[in-house]
Motif scaffolding. Structure first.
Motif, PDB file in Angstrom:
ATOM      1  N   THR A 145     -29.784 -18.235  39.097  1.00 25.24           N
ATOM      2  CA  THR A 145     -28.875 -19.109  38.362  1.00 25.24           C
ATOM      3  C   THR A 145     -29.566 -19.576  37.090  1.00 25.24           C
ATOM      4  O   THR A 145     -30.691 -19.150  36.791  1.00 25.24           O
ATOM      5  CB  THR A 145     -28.454 -20.307  39.236  1.00 25.24           C
ATOM      6  OG1 THR A 145     -27.463 -21.070  38.560  1.00 25.24           O
ATOM      7  CG2 THR A 145     -29.637 -21.198  39.561  1.00 25.24           C
ATOM      8  N   THR A 146     -28.907 -20.416  36.321  1.00 20.61           N
ATOM      9  CA  THR A 146     -29.531 -20.948  35.116  1.00 20.61           C
ATOM     10  C   THR A 146     -30.330 -22.196  35.456  1.00 20.61           C
ATOM     11  O   THR A 146     -30.089 -22.853  36.471  1.00 20.61           O
ATOM     12  CB  THR A 146     -28.481 -21.293  34.048  1.00 20.61           C
ATOM     13  OG1 THR A 146     -27.621 -22.333  34.546  1.00 20.61           O
ATOM     14  CG2 THR A 146     -27.651 -20.069  33.701  1.00 20.61           C
ATOM     15  N   PHE A 147     -31.281 -22.506  34.578  1.00 18.75           N
ATOM     16  CA  PHE A 147     -32.141 -23.661  34.808  1.00 18.75           C
ATOM     17  C   PHE A 147     -31.320 -24.940  34.941  1.00 18.75           C
ATOM     18  O   PHE A 147     -31.612 -25.803  35.758  1.00 18.75           O
ATOM     19  CB  PHE A 147     -33.139 -23.785  33.654  1.00 18.75           C
ATOM     20  CG  PHE A 147     -34.332 -24.643  33.951  1.00 18.75           C
ATOM     21  CD1 PHE A 147     -35.434 -24.127  34.587  1.00 18.75           C
ATOM     22  CD2 PHE A 147     -34.341 -25.984  33.589  1.00 18.75           C
ATOM     23  CE1 PHE A 147     -36.534 -24.919  34.852  1.00 18.75           C
ATOM     24  CE2 PHE A 147     -35.438 -26.784  33.858  1.00 18.75           C
ATOM     25  CZ  PHE A 147     -36.542 -26.252  34.497  1.00 18.75           C
ATOM     26  N   GLU A 148     -30.257 -25.029  34.135  1.00 19.60           N
ATOM     27  CA  GLU A 148     -29.429 -26.240  34.149  1.00 19.60           C
ATOM     28  C   GLU A 148     -28.596 -26.359  35.420  1.00 19.60           C
ATOM     29  O   GLU A 148     -28.213 -27.463  35.816  1.00 19.60           O
ATOM     30  CB  GLU A 148     -28.501 -26.266  32.935  1.00 19.60           C
ATOM     31  CG  GLU A 148     -29.203 -26.427  31.596  1.00 19.60           C
ATOM     32  CD  GLU A 148     -29.937 -25.170  31.144  1.00 19.60           C
ATOM     33  OE1 GLU A 148     -29.613 -24.084  31.699  1.00 19.60           O
ATOM     34  OE2 GLU A 148     -30.811 -25.264  30.273  1.00 19.60           O
ATOM     35  N   GLN A 149     -28.290 -25.219  36.065  1.00 16.25           N
ATOM     36  CA  GLN A 149     -27.417 -25.232  37.234  1.00 16.25           C
ATOM     37  C   GLN A 149     -28.183 -25.190  38.560  1.00 16.25           C
ATOM     38  O   GLN A 149     -27.572 -25.023  39.612  1.00 16.25           O
ATOM     39  CB  GLN A 149     -26.466 -24.033  37.176  1.00 16.25           C
ATOM     40  CG  GLN A 149     -25.526 -24.034  35.980  1.00 16.25           C
ATOM     41  CD  GLN A 149     -24.610 -25.250  35.966  1.00 16.25           C
ATOM     42  OE1 GLN A 149     -24.101 -25.679  37.000  1.00 16.25           O
ATOM     43  NE2 GLN A 149     -24.387 -25.813  34.785  1.00 16.25           N
ATOM     44  N   MET A 150     -29.504 -25.341  38.520  1.00 13.79           N
ATOM     45  CA  MET A 150     -30.277 -25.336  39.761  1.00 13.79           C
ATOM     46  C   MET A 150     -29.804 -26.448  40.687  1.00 13.79           C
ATOM     47  O   MET A 150     -29.488 -27.555  40.237  1.00 13.79           O
ATOM     48  CB  MET A 150     -31.768 -25.517  39.452  1.00 13.79           C
ATOM     49  CG  MET A 150     -32.409 -24.304  38.797  1.00 13.79           C
ATOM     50  SD  MET A 150     -34.057 -24.647  38.151  1.00 13.79           S
ATOM     51  CE  MET A 150     -34.941 -25.061  39.666  1.00 13.79           C
ATOM     52  N   ALA A 151     -29.728 -26.145  41.965  1.00 10.09           N
ATOM     53  CA  ALA A 151     -29.261 -27.129  42.946  1.00 10.09           C
ATOM     54  C   ALA A 151     -30.194 -28.330  42.970  1.00 10.09           C
ATOM     55  O   ALA A 151     -31.421 -28.167  42.920  1.00 10.09           O
ATOM     56  CB  ALA A 151     -29.191 -26.485  44.333  1.00 10.09           C
TER      57      ALA A 151
END
Length: 363
Positions: A300-306
């Motif tokens: 995923t993208t860094f901003e969307q990490m859980a």
């Protein structure tokens, strides 16, 4: 004779590549397709399409209905929630329809393209034949019962025959890259609904239905089980004679690295070796006990990490895994001087303050 290996998704009960020597998996098959764990940024794509003014489309009888009824109509059009053109045809009607269909498109695109994101992945060798040969806690009680007929009451159950390799190779199905809705055969040889679209509508349909992976985003492969991640951009896109046919050498290297991290076998012999001496032996030691074997992975993208639970932080293990990747190349090329020192390239590209962009991330 070297053992055979097979990459598995334990949650879906499928294998990602056919059985082969591990050396063949890593160097000739590029590991496995990363798109099966890569989550498309569908939200961003639709938000871009929704920019600008909305025409007064609520004068149309259909869009005078409340949003709740429009959602029910959309679900009736595609009751199985399959990745089908009808959902996108509805969304193409107008911006109001696109806004209504937004959440459904996000859902079906993630299920179709990132179909194994967050699943337990392992590349198992055929030498693993009992429960004692697997990582601790890999299988649930239900899986042990259904797959191998082993109950909790069985004495010495860890030594009972339980070959995941044999089970998967004999009864599980193989999956590949998720298919697109747009097929050349549909456009040329038979008049599908897609082939009947006007040029402008077809371009819109293609934009809406194609998974969106922004090139300017910072992509990471996350281990949800251990809260570790590796940065995609830190993988050097270096070419050499082994990568001469690779269109995306950076991606090919990441595929190999992730596969190397999910391998597991009770035997030391992996078949991945050269004449590099101690470094090749060290690589084999890491391969037979992959640090991510059986863990839940997603890209995923860094901003969307859980987000992490309170008190926990994500850990950047890129530098550690680059050492493994370098070891793989050295063992294959048999000449350390011809291989890029990946750890140094990583340090030059990323500073510590860039690694710690989130309060929940540690270096």
């Amino acid at each position: 004779m070297s053992q055979k290996w097979i990459p598995l998704d334990l949650d879906e009960r499928v294998f990602l590549e056919g059985q082969a020597r591990l050396d063949d998996h890593i160097w000739n098959r590029n590991g496995f397709d990363l798109n099966v764990i890569r989550i498309p940024c569908t939200n961003d794509n639709i938000d871009n399409l929704l920019k600008g003014r909305f025409v007064l489309q609520r004068t149309a009888p259909l869009f005078r209905l409340p949003p709740e009824l429009l959602h029910q109509i959309l679900q009736l059009l595609n009751p199985t929630r399959a990745y089908a053109p009808v959902t996108f045809f509805f969304a193409m009607t107008c911006k109001v329809a696109l806004l209504v269909a937004r959440s459904e498109i996000v859902r079906i695109q993630r299920r179709h393209f990132g179909c194994f994101a967050g699943h337990r992945l392992i590349c198992i060798g055929d030498a693993a034949r009992t429960l004692a040969d697997y990582p601790r806690g890999l299988l649930t009680d239900k899986e042990r019962r259904e797959w191998f007929g082993i109950s909790d009451a069985d004495d010495e159950r860890d030594n009972v025959d339980a070959s995941l390799f044999t089970l998967a190779a004999s009864s599980w199905r193989r999956v590949g890259e998720p298919p697109s809705l747009i097929r050349i055969s549909d456009l040329i040889w038979r008049r599908s609904p897609i082939s009947c679209l006007s040029t402008s509508d077809f371009l819109f349909f293609r934009t809406l239905s194609t998974p969106h992976y922004p090139t300017n985003a910072q992509w990471v492969v996350c281990n949800l089980s251990k809260r570790e991640f590796v940065r995609y951009d830190a993988i050097p896109p270096a070419r050499n004679k082994l990568d001469s046919v690779d269109v995306q050498p950076r991606r090919a290297n990441l595929c190999r690295l992730i596969l190397a991290c999910i391998c597991w076998s009770p035997e030391q012999d992996t078949g991945v070796r050269g004449s590099a001496g101690g470094e090749a032996d060290a690589v084999n030691t890491q391969l037979v006990r992959g640090r991510w074997a059986g863990d839940r992975l997603e890209m995923t993208t860094f901003e969307q990490m859980a987000p992490c639970e309170e008190g926990l932080r994500w850990k950047d293990v890129t530098e550690d895994l680059l050492r493994l990747l370098r070891g793989l190349w050295v063992s294959k090329m048999e000449d350390p001087m011809r291989c890029l020192t990946l750890e140094m390239a990583y340090r030059e590209t990323y500073r510590v303050n860039e690694v710690q962009q989130k309060g929940q991330v540690t270096g």
